[in-house]
Scaffold this motif. Structure first.
Motif, short mmCIF file in Angstrom:
data_model
loop_
_atom_site.label_atom_id
_atom_site.label_comp_id
_atom_site.label_asym_id
_atom_site.label_seq_id
_atom_site.Cartn_x
_atom_site.Cartn_y
_atom_site.Cartn_z
N THR A 43 -3.43 10.26 -3.05
CA THR A 43 -3.62 8.90 -3.80
C THR A 43 -3.11 7.76 -2.97
O THR A 43 -1.84 7.68 -2.45
CB THR A 43 -2.88 9.33 -5.27
OG1 THR A 43 -3.45 10.52 -5.75
CG2 THR A 43 -3.10 7.91 -6.09
N THR A 89 -4.24 -4.18 -9.16
CA THR A 89 -3.86 -2.84 -8.25
C THR A 89 -5.21 -2.21 -8.33
O THR A 89 -6.16 -2.36 -8.75
CB THR A 89 -3.09 -1.99 -9.34
OG1 THR A 89 -3.72 -1.53 -10.64
CG2 THR A 89 -1.53 -2.51 -9.56
N LYS A 110 -1.34 -2.90 -4.18
CA LYS A 110 -0.83 -3.91 -5.15
C LYS A 110 -0.79 -4.92 -4.36
O LYS A 110 -0.57 -5.26 -3.49
CB LYS A 110 0.38 -3.38 -5.92
CG LYS A 110 0.29 -2.10 -6.89
CD LYS A 110 1.68 -1.70 -7.10
CE LYS A 110 1.55 -0.32 -7.74
NZ LYS A 110 3.13 -0.11 -8.52
N CYS A 127 0.99 -1.28 -0.13
CA CYS A 127 0.05 0.09 -0.12
C CYS A 127 0.94 1.21 0.08
O CYS A 127 1.58 1.39 0.88
CB CYS A 127 -0.72 0.03 1.17
SG CYS A 127 -1.95 1.26 1.15
N HIS A 151 -2.62 3.91 -3.62
CA HIS A 151 -2.17 2.69 -4.57
C HIS A 151 -2.07 1.35 -3.70
O HIS A 151 -1.05 1.26 -2.89
CB HIS A 151 -0.93 2.66 -5.52
CG HIS A 151 -1.15 3.86 -6.55
ND1 HIS A 151 -1.72 4.03 -7.49
CD2 HIS A 151 -0.38 5.05 -6.21
CE1 HIS A 151 -1.52 5.22 -8.26
NE2 HIS A 151 -1.00 6.02 -7.31
N LYS A 179 -8.55 8.06 -4.54
CA LYS A 179 -7.85 9.47 -3.72
C LYS A 179 -8.75 9.73 -2.53
O LYS A 179 -9.90 9.55 -2.53
CB LYS A 179 -8.01 10.57 -4.99
CG LYS A 179 -7.28 11.59 -4.63
CD LYS A 179 -6.88 12.36 -5.97
CE LYS A 179 -6.31 13.76 -5.27
NZ LYS A 179 -5.10 14.05 -6.01
N SER A 220 -6.61 1.75 -6.99
CA SER A 220 -6.15 3.07 -6.76
C SER A 220 -7.36 3.81 -6.55
O SER A 220 -8.55 3.82 -7.08
CB SER A 220 -5.50 3.73 -8.11
OG SER A 220 -4.12 2.85 -8.21
N GLN A 225 0.42 8.45 -1.34
CA GLN A 225 0.95 9.69 -1.78
C GLN A 225 0.61 10.94 -0.88
O GLN A 225 -0.32 11.07 -0.62
CB GLN A 225 1.09 9.83 -3.25
CG GLN A 225 1.41 8.90 -4.05
CD GLN A 225 1.17 8.77 -5.72
OE1 GLN A 225 0.73 9.76 -5.82
NE2 GLN A 225 2.19 7.64 -6.25
#
Length: 119
Positions: A68, A103, A72, A61, A70, A107, A105, A64
Motif C-alpha cells: 500500500t 492524500t 500526502k 510518500c 500513501h 496498492k 493511496s 507499506q
C-alpha cells in the motif's frame, strides 16, 4: 521479462483513493492518475501531480510492506499565482487541484521489502 512477455501481461488498473482537495478537483488534468511498472524484482510507479510544486508541497510518500502506497501533501495557497523573474500573474481560471491538503493511496500488485526502497 522480454518485450514479447510484457505485451502478454494484463494492464494494471490500480484502485486509487483520493481525499482532501485532490478529490475536489473537477476540471483540468486529474490529480492521482497512477502508472505501475513491474519487473522481475521491483515495482516502479509514477503519479500525476499537476500543479503540485515539489519544494512547496511537503510531499511525503509512505510505502507499506503489504504494497500500500500513501502520498500526502499540501497544495499551497498561492497555487493561483504564477511568478517569473519580472512579473506576477494571477490565474483567473484554475483547472488544477484547489489549495489544501491531499492524500492519494493505492496498492501495488504485491508485497514490498522496505529495506530495498529507492528514493
Amino acid at each position: 521479462m522480454d518485450a514479447c512477455d510484457s505485451a502478454k501481461q494484463p494492464k494494471l488498473k490500480p484502485s486509487v483513493i483520493l481525499s482532501g482537495t485532490a478529490k475536489e478537483g473537477s476540471a483540468g488534468p486529474p490529480i492521482g492518475l497512477v502508472d505501475i511498472g513491474i519487473s522481475e524484482n521491483a515495482y516502479l510507479f509514477r503519479v500525476a501531480l499537476p500543479g503540485i510544486r515539489r519544494n512547496e508541497s511537503n510531499l511525503k510518500c509512505d510505502i507499506q510492506h503489504n504494497g500500500t502506497v500513501h502520498i500526502k501533501g499540501v497544495v499551497t495557497v498561492d497555487a493561483g499565482m504564477l511568478k517569473d523573474s519580472s512579473s506576477v500573474f494571477q490565474m483567473r481560471v484554475q483547472q488544477l487541484c484547489p489549495p489544501g491538503p491531499f492524500t492519494i493511496s493505492f496498492k501495488l500488485p504485491g508485497p514490498v521489502d522496505p529495506s530495498t526502497l529507492l528514493s
